[in-house]
Write a protein that holds these residues in place. Sequence first.
Motif, PDB file in Angstrom:
ATOM      1  N   TYR A  19      30.203  -0.774  14.592  1.00 20.36           N
ATOM      2  CA  TYR A  19      30.961  -1.757  15.371  1.00 20.36           C
ATOM      3  C   TYR A  19      31.067  -3.060  14.589  1.00 20.36           C
ATOM      4  CZ  TYR A  19      32.186  -4.778  19.327  1.00 20.36           C
ATOM      5  OH  TYR A  19      32.801  -5.671  20.170  1.00 20.36           O
ATOM      6  N   ILE A  64      36.410  -1.686  30.406  1.00 17.25           N
ATOM      7  CA  ILE A  64      36.755  -1.994  29.016  1.00 17.25           C
ATOM      8  C   ILE A  64      38.138  -1.452  28.684  1.00 17.25           C
ATOM      9  CG2 ILE A  64      35.736  -0.027  27.788  1.00 17.25           C
ATOM     10  CD1 ILE A  64      35.391  -3.705  26.787  1.00 17.25           C
ATOM     11  N   ASP A  68      40.909  -3.636  26.590  1.00 13.23           N
ATOM     12  CA  ASP A  68      40.666  -3.432  25.166  1.00 13.23           C
ATOM     13  C   ASP A  68      41.615  -2.396  24.583  1.00 13.23           C
ATOM     14  OD1 ASP A  68      38.991  -3.730  22.748  1.00 13.23           O
ATOM     15  OD2 ASP A  68      38.463  -1.652  23.148  1.00 13.23           O
ATOM     16  N   CYS A  72      36.006  -2.043  21.306  1.00 10.53           N
ATOM     17  CA  CYS A  72      35.009  -2.234  22.373  1.00 10.53           C
ATOM     18  C   CYS A  72      34.896  -0.972  23.231  1.00 10.53           C
ATOM     19  CB  CYS A  72      35.348  -3.443  23.239  1.00 10.53           C
ATOM     20  SG  CYS A  72      35.133  -5.032  22.392  1.00 10.53           S
ATOM     21  N   THR A  73      36.021  -0.300  23.442  1.00  9.36           N
ATOM     22  CA  THR A  73      35.990   0.959  24.195  1.00  9.36           C
ATOM     23  C   THR A  73      35.121   1.970  23.453  1.00  9.36           C
ATOM     24  OG1 THR A  73      38.175   0.539  25.134  1.00  9.36           O
ATOM     25  CG2 THR A  73      37.380   2.813  25.201  1.00  9.36           C
ATOM     26  N   THR A 148      31.287  -6.445  30.971  1.00  5.40           N
ATOM     27  CA  THR A 148      31.994  -5.647  29.970  1.00  5.40           C
ATOM     28  C   THR A 148      33.282  -6.336  29.540  1.00  5.40           C
ATOM     29  OG1 THR A 148      31.043  -3.616  30.841  1.00  5.40           O
ATOM     30  CG2 THR A 148      33.044  -3.384  29.534  1.00  5.40           C
ATOM     31  N   TYR A 151      33.501  -9.282  26.439  1.00 10.98           N
ATOM     32  CA  TYR A 151      33.580  -9.027  25.000  1.00 10.98           C
ATOM     33  C   TYR A 151      35.013  -9.008  24.472  1.00 10.98           C
ATOM     34  CZ  TYR A 151      28.711  -8.147  25.839  1.00 10.98           C
ATOM     35  OH  TYR A 151      27.404  -8.300  26.219  1.00 10.98           O
ATOM     36  N   PRO A 152      35.931  -8.246  25.064  1.00 16.32           N
ATOM     37  CA  PRO A 152      37.298  -8.322  24.538  1.00 16.32           C
ATOM     38  C   PRO A 152      37.917  -9.711  24.720  1.00 16.32           C
ATOM     39  CG  PRO A 152      37.141  -6.608  26.233  1.00 16.32           C
ATOM     40  CD  PRO A 152      35.796  -7.208  26.072  1.00 16.32           C
ATOM     41  N   LYS A 155      36.502 -11.807  21.945  1.00 16.42           N
ATOM     42  CA  LYS A 155      37.073 -11.413  20.661  1.00 16.42           C
ATOM     43  C   LYS A 155      38.512 -11.890  20.521  1.00 16.42           C
ATOM     44  CE  LYS A 155      36.344  -7.305  19.009  1.00 16.42           C
ATOM     45  NZ  LYS A 155      36.185  -5.840  18.902  1.00 16.42           N
TER      46      LYS A 155
END
Length: 188
Positions: A19, A64, A68, A72-73, A148, A151-152, A155
Motif C-alpha cells: 500500500y 470504501i 475510492d 484503499c479498497t 473508513t 482515508y480516501p 488522500k
Amino acid sequence: MIKYLLNQSLLSMKKRYDYDVTYMQDILRTDLGAFMKFMAFQTMSTHKGNLPVEALYAARIRAIIWDDCGPCTQLIVNMAVEANVDSVLVKAIVDRDLEKLPSAISLVVRFTELVLAHNPEADELRQQIIELWGEKGLITIAYGICSTRVYPALKYTLGHGKTCSRVVLNDEPVVPKKNPQLVGSHHD
C-alpha cells in the motif's frame, strides 16, 4: 528520532499490504503534531466492538467502495482476508452479490449504502441491526463506515487520490459494484 521510528512503522505497513503510504509520510514530514493526531484517529478506525468480523468488513468495504477507486479498497479487502473473512464472502461483498451473502451481512451492506446515500430507508434497517448486535454493534458499524471514509478523503485532499487501480482477490481481479439505485443519489 521519533519521525524516523514512525516512518519505519509506515514502511512496515507499506510492505505488509503493498500500500502506498506516501500521503502519510508527507503528513509526518510536514507536521509531526498533525501526524500524531492522525495516529490517534487510528484507534477509532480499528474499533471492532462486539460485531462479527464479517459484518464489520461488510461496512468497511462498502464504505470504501463509495469513495475510492482502488488502492484503499484493495487495502480493506486485504485486511478483511487477513482478519480471516472468507474470500468468497469478501468477493460477494465487493461484488454486492446480496444473494450470496448471509442475511445479516446483506443487511449491513444495504444499511451502509443507505446511510452513505442519506436515504431515510436506513431507519428500518438500523432497527434490525440493533436487534442483532445492540447499540454497541450499531456504534461499531458507524465507526467502520465513518473512519473508513477518512482515508480516501485525506488522500484526495492532499493530492494523492488520483491513481485508480484494479482490486485483486486471490490473484483474480474483482470489480467493485455500486448499488445502481443509489449511485449519484448521495449528493444533497
